[in-house]
Design a protein around this motif. Structure first.
Motif, PDB file in Angstrom:
ATOM      1  N   GLY A  99      24.565  35.714  37.856  1.00 15.91           N
ATOM      2  CA  GLY A  99      24.598  36.050  36.433  1.00 15.91           C
ATOM      3  C   GLY A  99      24.951  37.501  36.146  1.00 15.91           C
ATOM      4  N   GLN A 100      25.451  38.223  37.148  1.00 13.59           N
ATOM      5  CA  GLN A 100      25.758  39.638  36.935  1.00 13.59           C
ATOM      6  C   GLN A 100      27.164  39.850  36.363  1.00 13.59           C
ATOM      7  N   ALA A 101      28.102  38.983  36.721  1.00 19.35           N
ATOM      8  CA  ALA A 101      29.516  39.228  36.373  1.00 19.35           C
ATOM      9  C   ALA A 101      29.739  39.175  34.862  1.00 19.35           C
ATOM     10  N   ARG A 102      30.504  40.114  34.372  1.00 20.17           N
ATOM     11  CA  ARG A 102      30.922  40.101  32.960  1.00 20.17           C
ATOM     12  C   ARG A 102      32.445  40.147  32.830  1.00 20.17           C
ATOM     13  N   THR A 103      33.107  40.641  33.853  1.00 16.77           N
ATOM     14  CA  THR A 103      34.583  40.662  33.853  1.00 16.77           C
ATOM     15  C   THR A 103      35.078  40.160  35.206  1.00 16.77           C
ATOM     16  N   ILE A 104      36.065  39.287  35.162  1.00 17.33           N
ATOM     17  CA  ILE A 104      36.654  38.776  36.409  1.00 17.33           C
ATOM     18  C   ILE A 104      38.138  39.121  36.413  1.00 17.33           C
ATOM     19  N   ILE A 105      38.577  39.654  37.538  1.00 26.44           N
ATOM     20  CA  ILE A 105      40.024  39.808  37.746  1.00 26.44           C
ATOM     21  C   ILE A 105      40.372  38.787  38.818  1.00 26.44           C
ATOM     22  N   ASN A 106      41.204  37.845  38.473  1.00 24.99           N
ATOM     23  CA  ASN A 106      41.587  36.820  39.441  1.00 24.99           C
ATOM     24  C   ASN A 106      43.057  36.964  39.780  1.00 24.99           C
ATOM     25  N   ILE A 107      43.333  37.108  41.073  1.00 26.99           N
ATOM     26  CA  ILE A 107      44.730  37.171  41.512  1.00 26.99           C
ATOM     27  C   ILE A 107      45.020  35.896  42.288  1.00 26.99           C
ATOM     28  N   GLY A 108      45.756  35.021  41.669  1.00 22.69           N
ATOM     29  CA  GLY A 108      46.084  33.749  42.295  1.00 22.69           C
ATOM     30  C   GLY A 108      47.494  33.764  42.845  1.00 22.69           C
ATOM     31  N   GLY A 109      47.944  32.608  43.291  1.00 25.07           N
ATOM     32  CA  GLY A 109      49.263  32.488  43.886  1.00 25.07           C
ATOM     33  C   GLY A 109      50.374  32.904  42.942  1.00 25.07           C
ATOM     34  N   GLN A 110      50.277  32.470  41.694  1.00 24.60           N
ATOM     35  CA  GLN A 110      51.307  32.868  40.731  1.00 24.60           C
ATOM     36  C   GLN A 110      50.716  33.299  39.402  1.00 24.60           C
ATOM     37  N   ASP A 111      49.411  33.511  39.393  1.00 19.15           N
ATOM     38  CA  ASP A 111      48.743  33.948  38.164  1.00 19.15           C
ATOM     39  C   ASP A 111      47.967  35.228  38.392  1.00 19.15           C
ATOM     40  N   LEU A 112      47.862  35.962  37.326  1.00 21.84           N
ATOM     41  CA  LEU A 112      46.963  37.116  37.296  1.00 21.84           C
ATOM     42  C   LEU A 112      46.150  36.946  36.026  1.00 21.84           C
ATOM     43  N   LYS A 113      44.846  36.928  36.169  1.00 16.31           N
ATOM     44  CA  LYS A 113      44.000  36.678  34.992  1.00 16.31           C
ATOM     45  C   LYS A 113      42.913  37.727  34.888  1.00 16.31           C
TER      46      LYS A 113
END
Lengths: 266, 447
Positions: free
Chosen positions: A97-111
């Motif tokens: 329950g700590q996360a407030r922001t996620i940076i996700n680097i996927g195969g063809q996505d950046l979120k």
């Protein structure tokens, strides 16, 4: 293995298919393989291998939830879930329950995903038709430099000279890197420049998103320590990376039923 | 390359594009006809779309309208005035990806896809005849449109510019716009060779008022989530493809047969931003797939088709023109205006009818793109959920858009994750999360 019903999450991504078996609390098993035609069969095999490794019977599977671009390609799924919601659910649970922001680097996505105090997706941004800053970008550079991705983190740490990789386009970056190599620039410096370039892309996407709270990076490239440091340097804050960041989305899908997370019946 | 070879190549290219355009159109029409909520009453509009989007569309429209055509871009030229002069206002548009590809080679990379597509579609007809055009000076793309058309080999066109004052609240601007309307009347009279009479203008105002009233009833149904945006956009898109009176009659006949479907489970959204034109119904399709129901929009190919009913006290010709000028200028929410706060207020005022806003930006459509940031900021301050989608007429980003829409749908009220227990939040529980504590100890990872 003595467990009750387990949840299975299958993340059918653009470059890799990831499968997680969970008891709802932790990742009991995580497997992945490169995406290829016949995704249904690949998913089936991953699940079979996972169950076998844990000595579990198919009857012990509570539910299978799919996510990712290919989520509708697996006909035996009980639920479908979009990967942004799955990502949020997975990271929120794994970060206690700590996360407030996620940076996700996927195969063809950046979120970039922001969460509220209950782990619900507040807002998100996602790249459109551009592979810069995504896993594909790293794969391309890996091929050009003939260097495995797993070595990128250490090599970037040995960079001695500042090099600018100005392009934000994968196609143009290719020619830029070739010309850097032709000029005799060390691959360590190029990798360092690549990380800085991706970090700038992440920062641009973060834009005006408030990011004082805990930021978690996930997706395959999150295992690259050099990239994490570059993003920390660009955002001027600490970045958290959980164990096995490539499985967090599949884990989020696997706990979907337990969380009553937003899903659709296929 | 010799002229002959070049000509032969161009003919082949046009034929190839015609085939692709027909395929795009046929696919969208087939999708519409196969829908569960299809009604026979939609056939009139489907037929208009089918006939109106082939390369010879202007002939078909001229025949259906029964009047000579005046070509238009945008929505600031009063339709009533054009109609009263004996012409049919034919607003040119195209959502065809294939048509856009035909013109792409001679245009900047980052150009409004709508303009690219229109320029491509115009090439299909050969463009060798002089046509009368009314062009308001809205965005840069529209201002440069005649120049670009000429580059693609169009004949000299008979252009009439409407100098659009971009600060609509200023009295001086309103005066200038009225002058433009008077000049437009002169242009139309010169073109037709006869004066626009008071009675003709009153009749034309009545024609468009009736159309607006019918559309308003359709809008009301949509507010309640009783009509899909695909049908709504088909109906509004086809308005200029035939006689206004026939379109109104078909809509009036359709209205009592609606609603055709009710899906209360869907989340309601307001669609804002760049226009959507047939045959490119990618976004309406994806919105539905993501479980989102459009209950309102402020796009100029949708609800902003008409600026509203025209009210007047002075029924002299000048009084009527004054009323039209005011309605088409003050009532317009085009983002090319400098003072456009009314647009945000318009969205906020309808907030009870939707759960969030989807803002559509056609890549290269700068005014909408820029205004999206102001609108996002304004709406978020009001606690209204907002998502901005930048796309074009190509289909390759459909999956990416769908992912975003699905996730967005889940952020809207009445959806979302169950609130975590105190344990999940790490409250009242001293033991750390099992995974964080145990790491990968007992699992296997084969990556």
């Amino acid at each position: 293995m003595k467990v009750g019903k387990v949840g299975i999450g299958l993340d059918l991504g653009s470059t890799a298919i990831k499968m997680v078996i969970t008891d709802g609390e932790k990742i009991l098993c995580g497997l992945s393989t490169a995406t290829a035609p016949g995704q249904e069969e690949i998913g089936r095999q991953l699940i079979a291998r996972g169950l076998e490794s844990l000595d579990l019977k198919p009857e012990q599977v509570g539910s299978i939830t799919t996510t990712g671009y290919g989520k509708k390609l697996y006909s035996a799924a009980d639920l479908n879930m979009d990967e942004i919601s799955a990502n949020a659910a997975g990271i929120f649970r794994l970060s206690r329950g700590q996360a407030r922001t996620i940076i996700n680097i996927g195969g063809q996505d950046l979120k970039v995903i922001t969460l509220d105090n209950d782990g619900k997706v507040l807002d998100f941004r996602m790249n459109d038709k551009c592979a810069a800053g995504t896993g594909r970008f790293f794969e391309l550079v890996s091929r050009l430099l003939d260097t495995p991705l797993s070595e990128f983190g250490d090599l970037a740490g040995n960079s001695g000279h500042e090099v600018q990789l100005s392009s934000t386009c994968v196609v143009f970056a290719e020619s830029e890197i070739i010309s850097l190599l032709a000029r005799g620039v060390a691959r360590e410096d190029i990798i360092h420049a690549l990380h800085a370039s991706v970090a700038r892309k992440v920062a641009a996407m973060m834009g005006r998103t408030p990011h004082d709270d805990a930021i978690y990076l996930d997706g395959g490239p999150a295992r690259n320590r050099g990239l994490v440091e570059a993003i920390e340097d660009e955002l001027l804050c600490d970045i958290m990376v959980l164990d096995d960041p490539q499985f967090t989305v599949a884990f989020g899908a696997a706990i979907a039923r337990q969380l009553s997370a937003p899903t659709d019946k296929p | 390359m010799s002229d002959q070879k070049q000509m032969s190549r161009q003919i082949r290219l046009v034929e190839k594009t015609a085939g692709k355009m027909a395929q795009e159109s046929a696919e969208t029409l087939a999708w519409l006809r196969a829908r569960d909520d299809y009604l026979q009453g939609f056939d009139y509009f489907l037929d208009l779309a089918e006939k109106g989007f082939d390369p010879q569309s202007s002939d078909s429209v001229r025949e259906k309208a029964g009047r000579p055509l005046i070509y238009l871009l945008c929505i600031q030229a009063p339709l009533e005035l054009i109609h009263a002069a004996g012409f049919h206002p034919f607003k040119i548009f195209s959502g065809s990806f294939a048509a856009g590809n035909l013109s792409a080679h001679g245009l900047p990379t980052l150009i409004c896809p709508l303009m690219r597509s229109i320029l491509g579609a115009m090439q299909m007809t050969g463009n060798k005849e002089e046509q009368p055009w009314i062009l308001p000076t809205t965005c840069d793309w529209v201002v440069k449109f005649p120049e670009m058309m000429k580059l693609f080999g169009a004949a000299e066109q008979r252009l009439h510019w409407l100098e659009l004052p971009h600060i609509k609240e200023a009295r001086e601007s309103q005066g200038l716009w009225l002058d433009e309307m008077v000049k437009l009347k002169g242009f139309l009279e010169q073109l037709s060779g006869r004066k626009i009479s008071r009675n003709a203008l009153l009749d034309s105002i009545a024609v468009y008022h009736r159309a607006w009233q019918a559309l308003s009833r359709l809008v009301s149904l949509r507010r309640q989530g009783l009509l899909s945006s695909a049908w709504f956009l088909l109906i509004t898109n086809t308005f200029f493809l035939g006689k206004a009176e026939n379109w109104t009659a078909a809509l009036e006949k359709l209205l009592p047969t609606l609603p055709c479907s009710v899906n209360s489970a869907k989340r309601r959204i307001f669609l804002a931003g760049s226009p959507i034109f047939f045959p490119n119904f990618k976004l309406p399709r994806l919105l539905e797939e993501a479980g989102l129901c459009v209950t309102g929009d402020d796009i100029c190919s949708g609800e902003r088709l008409f600026p509203g009913g025209v009210s007047f006290k002075d029924s002299s010709v000048f009084g009527l023109i004054e009323a039209l000028a005011q309605r088409y200028h003050q009532g317009c929410l085009c983002p090319t205006f400098a003072d456009n706060q009314r647009r945000i207020r318009n969205i906020e005022a309808q907030a009870e009818h939707f759960d969030g806003v989807v803002f559509h930006v056609l890549k290269g459509c700068h005014p909408y793109d820029l205004e999206s940031y102001t609108i996002e900021s304004g709406l978020k301050k009001q606690g209204i959920k907002f998502i901005r989608l930048e796309t074009d007429h190509a289909s390759e980003d459909s999956q990416n858009l769908l992912t975003r829409l699905e996730a967005y749908s889940h952020t809207l009220p009445s959806s979302g994750l169950r609130p975590p227990s105190p344990r999940e939040r790490g409250e009242g529980n001293n033991s750390p999360h099992p995974l964080a504590e145990e790491g990968r100890g007992e699992g296997i990872r084969c990556t």
